[in-house]
Design a protein around this motif. Sequence first.
Motif, short mmCIF file in Angstrom:
data_model
loop_
_atom_site.label_atom_id
_atom_site.label_comp_id
_atom_site.label_asym_id
_atom_site.label_seq_id
_atom_site.Cartn_x
_atom_site.Cartn_y
_atom_site.Cartn_z
N ALA A 78 0.83 -1.20 0.00
CA ALA A 78 0.00 0.00 0.00
C ALA A 78 0.87 1.26 0.00
N ALA A 79 1.91 1.24 0.81
CA ALA A 79 2.81 2.40 0.88
C ALA A 79 3.54 2.61 -0.43
N ALA A 80 4.03 1.53 -1.03
CA ALA A 80 4.75 1.64 -2.30
C ALA A 80 3.86 2.17 -3.42
N ALA A 81 2.56 1.82 -3.36
CA ALA A 81 1.62 2.28 -4.38
C ALA A 81 1.07 3.68 -4.07
N GLY A 82 1.40 4.22 -2.91
CA GLY A 82 0.87 5.52 -2.52
C GLY A 82 -0.60 5.48 -2.18
N ASP A 83 -1.11 4.31 -1.81
CA ASP A 83 -2.52 4.14 -1.47
C ASP A 83 -2.70 4.44 0.02
N HIS A 84 -2.89 5.71 0.33
CA HIS A 84 -2.93 6.14 1.72
C HIS A 84 -4.16 5.60 2.46
N GLU A 85 -5.28 5.50 1.76
CA GLU A 85 -6.48 4.98 2.42
C GLU A 85 -6.29 3.52 2.83
N ALA A 86 -5.75 2.72 1.94
CA ALA A 86 -5.49 1.31 2.27
C ALA A 86 -4.47 1.21 3.39
N LEU A 87 -3.46 2.06 3.37
CA LEU A 87 -2.44 2.04 4.41
C LEU A 87 -3.04 2.36 5.78
N ASP A 125 11.19 12.68 1.27
CA ASP A 125 9.87 13.22 0.96
C ASP A 125 8.79 12.14 0.98
N ARG A 126 9.11 10.96 0.46
CA ARG A 126 8.12 9.87 0.43
C ARG A 126 7.76 9.44 1.84
N LEU A 127 8.75 9.28 2.69
CA LEU A 127 8.48 8.86 4.06
C LEU A 127 7.67 9.92 4.79
N ALA A 128 8.02 11.17 4.61
CA ALA A 128 7.29 12.25 5.26
C ALA A 128 5.83 12.26 4.82
N ALA A 129 5.58 12.03 3.54
CA ALA A 129 4.21 12.02 3.03
C ALA A 129 3.43 10.84 3.60
N LEU A 130 4.06 9.68 3.69
CA LEU A 130 3.39 8.51 4.25
C LEU A 130 3.11 8.69 5.74
N ALA A 145 4.96 0.42 10.66
CA ALA A 145 5.99 1.46 10.65
C ALA A 145 7.21 1.02 9.85
N LEU A 146 7.63 -0.22 10.04
CA LEU A 146 8.77 -0.74 9.29
C LEU A 146 8.46 -0.81 7.80
N ALA A 147 7.26 -1.23 7.46
CA ALA A 147 6.86 -1.33 6.05
C ALA A 147 6.90 0.04 5.37
N VAL A 148 6.41 1.05 6.06
CA VAL A 148 6.38 2.40 5.50
C VAL A 148 7.80 2.90 5.24
N ALA A 149 8.69 2.69 6.21
CA ALA A 149 10.07 3.14 6.04
C ALA A 149 10.74 2.40 4.89
N ALA A 150 10.55 1.09 4.83
CA ALA A 150 11.19 0.29 3.78
C ALA A 150 10.68 0.68 2.40
N ALA A 151 9.37 0.85 2.27
CA ALA A 151 8.81 1.24 0.97
C ALA A 151 9.30 2.62 0.55
N ASP A 154 12.80 2.29 -0.81
CA ASP A 154 12.99 1.28 -1.84
C ASP A 154 13.80 0.08 -1.37
N VAL A 155 13.64 -0.28 -0.11
CA VAL A 155 14.24 -1.51 0.41
C VAL A 155 13.34 -2.66 -0.03
N PRO A 156 13.86 -3.67 -0.70
CA PRO A 156 13.00 -4.73 -1.24
C PRO A 156 12.17 -5.41 -0.16
N LEU A 157 10.94 -5.76 -0.51
CA LEU A 157 10.01 -6.34 0.45
C LEU A 157 10.53 -7.68 0.98
#
Length: 237
Positions: A78-87, A125-130, A145-151, A154-157
């Motif tokens: 969800a974070a990688a796709a920028g889907d904030h509602e799903a996140l 910027d991406r982390l701040a937005a998430l 929290a870890l998923a958001v930071a990794a996404a 660009d740390v691979p899932l």
Amino acid sequence: MTPPANDDALPSAALTRLMTWLSPAFPVGAYTYSHGLEWAIEDDTVTTAAGLEAWLIEVLRHGGGRNDAILLANAYRAAAAGDHEALRDIAALAAAFQPSKERHLETTAQGRAFLQAVLGAWSNDRLAALATALEPEPVIAYPVALAVAAAAHDVPLEATLVAALNAFVANIVSAGVRAIPIGQSDGQRIIASLAPVCQKLAGEAECADLDELGGAALRADIASMKHETQYTRLFRS
């Protein structure tokens, strides 16, 4: 001589982030939690290195380890796709899914501390937005929290999942080394023995959806409830 290229090698920047974020030195207070293990030791359920390994296998396969991995994977996507509602929905589910008061404290206190530390030292910027997108949520579970930071970095899932599960094992083993007690060498043997379990579980969780959440590690869940009223305690869960 130039070494041969390895297409499967984890980028050094991603490796550095995982090593740092999941280090025992990272300020999330992981050492203060036992995931209910302290009560199992008090109850004589876990009294040896072999007993600790068996306990951890069940927690990984059928309890919090598996569920946290599934939540992490879905939050990452969800974070990688920028889907904030799903996140936000996954964050709410992860916090609500905890089976006891102390397990809720364990994951949300670490999640809050992790996100604050990463925003303070590793923000982009991406982390701040998430993080801003998650602000309406009163609590953030650690795997989210870890998923958001990794996404955001660009740390691979797959690597994130394996590292997170191994860190989960190492933290509970550390609690067992102190509380049973067992030797440091025994603790390392348990971590090494469970590495293939973590790798297999990471592969399964990587493509799992939220409908696959669930568990059968009932004694571990009950242990976390019993720990709330345990008379002498070293750990917060």
